[in-house]
Design an enzyme around this catalytic site. Sequence first.
Site, PDB file in Angstrom:
ATOM      1  N   SER A   1       0.804  -1.220   0.000  1.00 47.11           N
ATOM      2  CA  SER A   1       0.000   0.000   0.000  1.00 47.11           C
ATOM      3  C   SER A   1       0.838   1.270   0.000  1.00 47.11           C
ATOM      4  O   SER A   1       0.458   2.274  -0.606  1.00 47.11           O
ATOM      5  CB  SER A   1      -0.946   0.004   1.211  1.00 47.11           C
ATOM      6  OG  SER A   1      -1.781  -1.123   1.193  1.00 47.11           O
TER       7      SER A   1
ATOM      8  N   HIS B   1       0.760   4.578   4.436  1.00 43.75           N
ATOM      9  CA  HIS B   1       0.040   5.237   3.349  1.00 43.75           C
ATOM     10  C   HIS B   1       0.486   6.690   3.186  1.00 43.75           C
ATOM     11  O   HIS B   1       0.746   7.149   2.068  1.00 43.75           O
ATOM     12  CB  HIS B   1      -1.461   5.180   3.614  1.00 43.75           C
ATOM     13  CG  HIS B   1      -2.041   3.813   3.438  1.00 43.75           C
ATOM     14  ND1 HIS B   1      -3.403   3.571   3.398  1.00 43.75           N
ATOM     15  CD2 HIS B   1      -1.452   2.598   3.303  1.00 43.75           C
ATOM     16  CE1 HIS B   1      -3.621   2.282   3.232  1.00 43.75           C
ATOM     17  NE2 HIS B   1      -2.446   1.670   3.185  1.00 43.75           N
TER      18      HIS B   1
END
Length: 295
Positions: free
Chosen positions: A199, A246
């Site tokens: 991610s 993230h």
Amino acid sequence: MDQAASSSQGAQSVPGCYRHPNRETGIRCTRCERPICPECMVSASVGFQCPDCVRNGSGTGHAPTASQPRTLAGGTIAADPRLFTKILIGINLAVFIAVKVSPSLLNDLVLVGAWPPAPYTPTMGVADGEWYRLVTSMFTHQEYWHIGFNMLSLWWLGGPLEAALGRARYLAVYFISGLAGSALAYLLASPSTATLGASGAIFGLFGATAVLVRRRNYDMRPIIALLVINLIFTFNPGFNISWQAHIGGLVAGVITGYAMINTPRERRALVQYGTCALVLVVIVIMTVLRSAQLT
């Protein structure tokens, strides 16, 4: 008889191509003046040049690759613009299969700062010198939905971005974004928390794609809407997602993507790879400081 002998002597005086001596030719390279046959002729601004002069760039005064078409970021246009995206997906899938076959492998690949937690002395983790976890965790997944969502995002974002940047620059953005996400998770998350997934790198592709869309004056609303949706999931405590990875990947993707896409052509390579080097230095500093804190 005398006339025939004279013609034969004239024919023998015609030189042969320097690469194909059995082929007579009256054409010479305008650069080195070696005789060249039709197969070896390369059209130049004036006359023809031999393959060696063209290959060495001596015939035009610049490297032969200078006239090749380039991507927006200055990369070489490849026959398969999604090749490295396919390779990255393949690596992720291979690691996922390996983890399913041997679940114990997961403990050696995930990002963990220090284990066991205090007051015990850590015997494994990045703080114990296992820096490789910053990289291996980028390719490690445990749940089907996790790898499925990440690989769909990688295919959707990676292909167009690889075509726009070129392979080397695309890989630089991907890996630096992934490392930045791992480093920020290592810095801010609990050292005993295990983090895994692509991610961070994919959020880096989000950031670089936003820069690319802005650069080409496309409609920003779709990419912004998709990014906002992902950020909502990121900060939803019910999903147990590493927001540090993230955000770290997103910031690194925006920085490196901007350097790749908006740099003046005259000093493009210096700024592009210089920016990547600076971000890597920041990543190393964060990792060293956190390791010093934990040990």
